[in-house]
Write an enzyme that holds these catalytic residues in place. Structure first.
Site, PDB file in Angstrom:
ATOM      1  N   HIS A 363       0.823  -1.205   0.000  1.00  0.00           N
ATOM      2  CA  HIS A 363       0.000   0.000   0.000  1.00  0.00           C
ATOM      3  C   HIS A 363       0.863   1.263   0.000  1.00  0.00           C
ATOM      4  O   HIS A 363       0.600   2.224  -0.722  1.00  0.00           O
ATOM      5  CB  HIS A 363      -0.922  -0.024   1.230  1.00  0.00           C
ATOM      6  CG  HIS A 363      -1.903   1.091   1.276  1.00  0.00           C
ATOM      7  ND1 HIS A 363      -2.595   1.436   2.408  1.00  0.00           N
ATOM      8  CD2 HIS A 363      -2.308   1.967   0.328  1.00  0.00           C
ATOM      9  CE1 HIS A 363      -3.374   2.463   2.152  1.00  0.00           C
ATOM     10  NE2 HIS A 363      -3.221   2.808   0.904  1.00  0.00           N
ATOM     11  N   ARG A 506      -9.499  -4.125 -11.994  1.00  0.00           N
ATOM     12  CA  ARG A 506      -9.167  -5.498 -11.624  1.00  0.00           C
ATOM     13  C   ARG A 506      -9.970  -5.877 -10.385  1.00  0.00           C
ATOM     14  O   ARG A 506     -10.004  -5.116  -9.406  1.00  0.00           O
ATOM     15  CB  ARG A 506      -7.670  -5.617 -11.341  1.00  0.00           C
ATOM     16  CG  ARG A 506      -7.230  -7.015 -10.933  1.00  0.00           C
ATOM     17  CD  ARG A 506      -5.717  -7.100 -10.777  1.00  0.00           C
ATOM     18  NE  ARG A 506      -5.220  -6.288  -9.679  1.00  0.00           N
ATOM     19  CZ  ARG A 506      -3.921  -6.063  -9.439  1.00  0.00           C
ATOM     20  NH1 ARG A 506      -3.008  -6.584 -10.243  1.00  0.00           N
ATOM     21  NH2 ARG A 506      -3.547  -5.316  -8.428  1.00  0.00           N
ATOM     22  N   GLU A 604      -0.840 -14.045 -15.796  1.00  0.00           N
ATOM     23  CA  GLU A 604       0.193 -13.888 -14.767  1.00  0.00           C
ATOM     24  C   GLU A 604       0.908 -15.187 -14.425  1.00  0.00           C
ATOM     25  O   GLU A 604       1.962 -15.154 -13.796  1.00  0.00           O
ATOM     26  CB  GLU A 604      -0.434 -13.342 -13.478  1.00  0.00           C
ATOM     27  CG  GLU A 604      -1.160 -12.031 -13.627  1.00  0.00           C
ATOM     28  CD  GLU A 604      -1.856 -11.637 -12.345  1.00  0.00           C
ATOM     29  OE1 GLU A 604      -1.234 -10.937 -11.525  1.00  0.00           O
ATOM     30  OE2 GLU A 604      -3.014 -12.042 -12.160  1.00  0.00           O
ATOM     31  N   ASN A 627       4.954  -8.444 -13.886  1.00  0.00           N
ATOM     32  CA  ASN A 627       5.700  -8.630 -12.634  1.00  0.00           C
ATOM     33  C   ASN A 627       5.550 -10.061 -12.127  1.00  0.00           C
ATOM     34  O   ASN A 627       6.533 -10.757 -11.848  1.00  0.00           O
ATOM     35  CB  ASN A 627       5.211  -7.650 -11.565  1.00  0.00           C
ATOM     36  CG  ASN A 627       5.406  -6.211 -11.970  1.00  0.00           C
ATOM     37  OD1 ASN A 627       6.064  -5.929 -12.958  1.00  0.00           O
ATOM     38  ND2 ASN A 627       4.828  -5.294 -11.218  1.00  0.00           N
ATOM     39  N   ASP A 628       4.303 -10.494 -11.970  1.00  0.00           N
ATOM     40  CA  ASP A 628       4.074 -11.857 -11.488  1.00  0.00           C
ATOM     41  C   ASP A 628       4.491 -12.889 -12.525  1.00  0.00           C
ATOM     42  O   ASP A 628       5.062 -13.925 -12.181  1.00  0.00           O
ATOM     43  CB  ASP A 628       2.599 -12.050 -11.130  1.00  0.00           C
ATOM     44  CG  ASP A 628       2.315 -11.702  -9.677  1.00  0.00           C
ATOM     45  OD1 ASP A 628       3.226 -11.894  -8.849  1.00  0.00           O
ATOM     46  OD2 ASP A 628       1.214 -11.242  -9.369  1.00  0.00           O
ATOM     47  N   ARG A 638      10.090 -11.610  -6.664  1.00  0.00           N
ATOM     48  CA  ARG A 638      10.449 -10.269  -7.131  1.00  0.00           C
ATOM     49  C   ARG A 638      10.611  -9.263  -6.002  1.00  0.00           C
ATOM     50  O   ARG A 638      11.103  -8.154  -6.218  1.00  0.00           O
ATOM     51  CB  ARG A 638       9.390  -9.757  -8.116  1.00  0.00           C
ATOM     52  CG  ARG A 638       7.978  -9.681  -7.562  1.00  0.00           C
ATOM     53  CD  ARG A 638       6.987  -9.461  -8.706  1.00  0.00           C
ATOM     54  NE  ARG A 638       5.605  -9.675  -8.313  1.00  0.00           N
ATOM     55  CZ  ARG A 638       4.811  -8.717  -7.896  1.00  0.00           C
ATOM     56  NH1 ARG A 638       5.256  -7.488  -7.793  1.00  0.00           N
ATOM     57  NH2 ARG A 638       3.558  -8.974  -7.571  1.00  0.00           N
ATOM     58  N   CYS A 675       0.399  -4.635 -18.228  1.00  0.00           N
ATOM     59  CA  CYS A 675       0.243  -3.629 -17.169  1.00  0.00           C
ATOM     60  C   CYS A 675       1.247  -3.793 -16.035  1.00  0.00           C
ATOM     61  O   CYS A 675       1.032  -3.297 -14.935  1.00  0.00           O
ATOM     62  CB  CYS A 675      -1.180  -3.652 -16.608  1.00  0.00           C
ATOM     63  SG  CYS A 675      -1.690  -5.243 -15.935  1.00  0.00           S
TER      64      CYS A 675
END
Length: 756
Positions: A363, A506, A604, A627-628, A638, A675
């Site tokens: 967050h 999402r 992903e 990323n994933d 990561r 994304c």
């Protein structure tokens, strides 16, 4: 041996300095192994010699005076070979070298193990014995275990200057670089302000106080408040508990008396420690004392002592927050930054953030990107408790923290920051221009958002839509699940702000490194566990409320797109789609006209790559979460700085996977976007254009650079470049070719900052 090891570790963790740690190690290891000598050699800061730093059994007068070069003597041999050396008679080894006046002439058996931290040999731990014998495997394993414990402590000590070099025996803090995970891009130069999470005894930074009387008064006020709290609880439970149970509250109050723990804390404050540090030191010492006890009843008392300490600490922290002063360029440092901690700092003084724990998806990292604050997360080796008032440079591009930077380092990073500001100003003219290549191929640029704070910056930079709106952010900011109506209002605000531009929402993506405080998910391997769509399919009431809120928010606007995260198979997708269709039917039954928005799948996980075409056949678009996808393909966490060098965005396997996904979507006549962080890398954007990606969604900061890069090339040369790099067998080779390509076109300023 295991209980012995545990007790040594407890003592080491409670130690206040490197010298204290070394004293504990040599004394306890010598005793546990029944040897006559235990010594520690530590590499000096000049990285040239291994200095004799602590001993039990040899001449302690020589500590700090004697040293060996790598390869010199048996100690140097251990360091050079980076593995244990176990000898029955050390004198017979060709590398044996007798150090003068150290007193090891009568010792024959030798076992030395390297002290290694992240491939770096920091020192050597040695035991010796007069009797000629080989140490057995269990003894060797025990010493290796102890060296691993010692490695982290020495690494921290080097950062804070407790490991001096030969020419400068004074222990002034030294320049050091700590690796973490990039949280938000940019350069920040300022002064560290260390803050503790609320009432966490183990996260209290170490510092002295000039106002001993004031600290003592604060401590006594906190004690009084806790006594009042305990007495109030006891009174409320008087009719419900037996006299024996009520007596426990008297024990709690007694623990805090001046003659017991309270008195120990007061003594430390009078010696110069600040109240929070004195309290933490005393309470942790007592907690560990109880935890080490054999009797289960007494071990459980550690919980009571910890609870009491945290209650007192909570009041001390509240008192401190009321009087906290922040320097003009504050870099906020904490073991684990939270949004509430961030909110306590005046925005005009906050220039950077560092968190020992956390990830780029936390967050705080999302908030930092929205606010444009350079941030490093996951700096696990940062000795954060000792950084108060230290000069710090943050490299948010590469996830590095520079402590006590030299003037040359500061000058270098200031130049980069100035270049960034100048470049961003120069790219403002691109805001209203399309992202189109020199040979007229169009590429749509969207942004990733999660807060309303993102909106203005996104539109100012020319965003054409939202490729990823993280709906979990409103969930993270509450102490409970937001209601359907609360969600509707939040989603409506986002949709209206970007209308008529599309907004891709999402569905709730929690689990992994994103946990809701009121819905904890504790697993041994969270990234491969209960996360994303798996959670909301198991709790359809969450997904149904969320989708209903999205559809209602879209009324009269028509710019909503819904995206499903962590889809790994077709039945999973079909189940999620049926829930979305059900929401539409229910709303129509309520008399609301709710056309179904475009629905997409996030790619992903590796299984989705191979089923890309089958997935695309059932939805309106695919969107790669790079990323994933990268971490799952490469089996690299990561968010783990220790293996970050294995997480390579240009790995050939990843490039092949991205091509396969794009081809699968286009074969079904569907659009495909990306994304993840890869989309915001101008070098990667050139390859993604060549692969056929229709939209790139990125951090708003990256948007102008990507647009400039795409507008400076042709699609045909991008395809030629893609063909070249597909023949390469390593990510490093791909990146070098891309770097050459950018330099040839005078686009080097668009590349991610190549800072060491």
């Amino acid at each position: 041996m295991l209980s012995v090891l545990r007790n040594i570790v407890l003592e080491v963790n409670a130690a206040e300095s490197l010298d204290e740690v070394l004293g504990i190690i040599v004394s306890r290891v010598r005793m546990a192994m029944g040897t006559e000598v235990c010594s520690v050699y530590i590499r000096d800061r000049n990285e040239t010699r291994y200095v004799f730093r602590a001993t039990e059994g040899l001449n302690a007068d020589q500590v700090g005076h004697l040293s060996l070069a790598p390869g010199e003597g048996l100690v140097g041999l251990v360091a050079e070979r980076e593995e244990p050396v176990n000898l029955e008679d050390a004198e017979l080894h060709p590398n044996f070298q007798l150090l003068p006046n150290i007193g090891e002439e009568s010792f024959h058996a030798f076992l030395g193990v390297p002290i290694i931290h992240q491939r770096d040999v920091l020192g050597v731990l040695v035991v010796q014995q007069a009797r000629r014998r080989r140490f057995d495997e269990s003894e060797e394993a025990f010493l290796v275990t102890m060296s691993a414990q010692l490695a982290g402590v020495i690494a921290h000590a080097r950062v804070t200057g407790e490991v001096p070099d030969e020419s400068s025996p004074e222990r002034a803090s030294a320049y050091a670089r700590i690796s973490g995970v990039p949280g938000a891009p940019g350069i920040a130069i300022g002064t560290a302000v260390v803050v503790s999470p609320v009432a966490d005894l183990y996260a209290v930074p170490r510092q002295l106080s000039d106002d001993r009387r004031g600290e003592l008064r604060a401590f006594k006020r906190a004690l009084s408040q806790v006594r009042i709290d305990i007495e109030s609880v006891a009174e409320n439970l008087r009719d419900k508990l037996s006299p024996e149970d009520l007596a426990l509250f008297d024990v709690y109050i007694g623990i805090l008396d001046d003659s017991r723990i309270g008195g120990e804390v007061a003594s430390l404050i009078k010696s110069g420690l600040w109240a929070q540090g004195a309290l933490a030191q005393v309470m942790i010492e007592h907690i560990r004392h109880f935890e080490a006890m054999e009797h289960s009843y007494l071990r459980e008392r550690a919980v009571d002592v910890k609870d009491l300490g945290e209650r007192v600490l909570g009041y001390l922290q509240a008192d401190q927050r009321d009087n906290q002063v922040f320097p003009e360029k504050t870099i906020l440092v904490s073991e684990e930054l939270t949004a509430s901690l961030l909110g306590e700092i005046p925005r005009d003084r906050l220039v950077g953030l560092i968190s020992v724990r956390g990830s780029s998806n936390s967050h705080v990292a999302i908030l930092a990107r929205a606010m444009g604050i350079p941030t490093v997360m996951g700096a696990v080796d940062l000795p954060y408790k000792r950084l108060r008032d230290m000069s710090v440079v943050i490299d948010g591009y590469n996830g590095n923290v520079h402590l006590n930077p030299t003037k040359a380092v500061i000058r270098r990073f200031q130049e980069i920051a100035d270049q960034d500001a100048e470049l961003n100003k120069g790219l403002e003219s691109l805001r209203d221009l399309p992202c189109i290549t020199l040979d007229d191929q169009r590429l749509t640029l969207w942004v990733n958002t999660g807060l309303m704070a993102d909106v203005a910056r996104s539109l100012d930079r020319g965003a054409e839509g939202v490729g990823l709106y993280r709906t979990e952010v409103p969930f993270l900011m509450r102490e409970r699940f937001p209601s359907e109506e609360e969600q509707r209002q939040i989603y409506r605000e986002q949709l209206e702000a970007f209308a008529p531009r599309p907004v891709t929402m999402r569905t709730l993506d929690v689990g992994g490194d994103k946990a809701l405080p009121y819905f904890p998910i504790e697993e041994a391997n969270p990234f491969l566990g209960w996360r994303g769509i798996r959670v909301t399919l198991d709790h359809p009431e969450i997904l149904l409320a969320q989708v209903r809120a999205m559809l209602k928010a879209n009324e009269g606007l028509g710019n909503l797109r819904i995206m499903l995260p962590m889809i790994s198979n077709i039945p999973e997708l079909e189940e999620a789609l049926e829930l979305i269709y059900r929401c539409q039917r229910e709303l129509e039954e309520e008399g609301l006209e709710m056309p179904l928005p475009p629905i997409g799948v996030m790619v992903e996980v590796p299984s989705a790559i191979y089923q890309a075409r089958a997935l695309a056949r059932r939805v309106d678009f695919l969107s790669v979460g790079s990323n994933d996808l990268t971490q799952y393909l490469l089996a690299v966490d990561r968010n783990n700085a220790r293996v970050s060098d294995l997480y390579h965005a240009f790995h050939p396997a990843l490039l092949d996977a991205l091509i396969q996904v794009a081809d699968g979507a286009h074969a079904e006549g569907k659009q495909v976007s990306i994304c993840g962080e890869l989309a915001g890398n101008p070098m990667a954007a050139v390859l993604l254009l060549a692969m056929g990606y229709n939209m790139l969604s990125m951090n708003v900061t990256s948007l102008p650079r990507v647009k400039h890069a795409i507008r400076s090339i042709t699609a045909s040369e991008a395809k030629i470049l893609l063909g070249e790099v597909r023949q390469m067998e390593s990510g490093q080779a791909v990146e070098e070719r891309l770097s050459t390509f950018f330099h040839e076109r005078d686009l080097q300023q668009m590349m991610p900052a190549p800072i060491d």
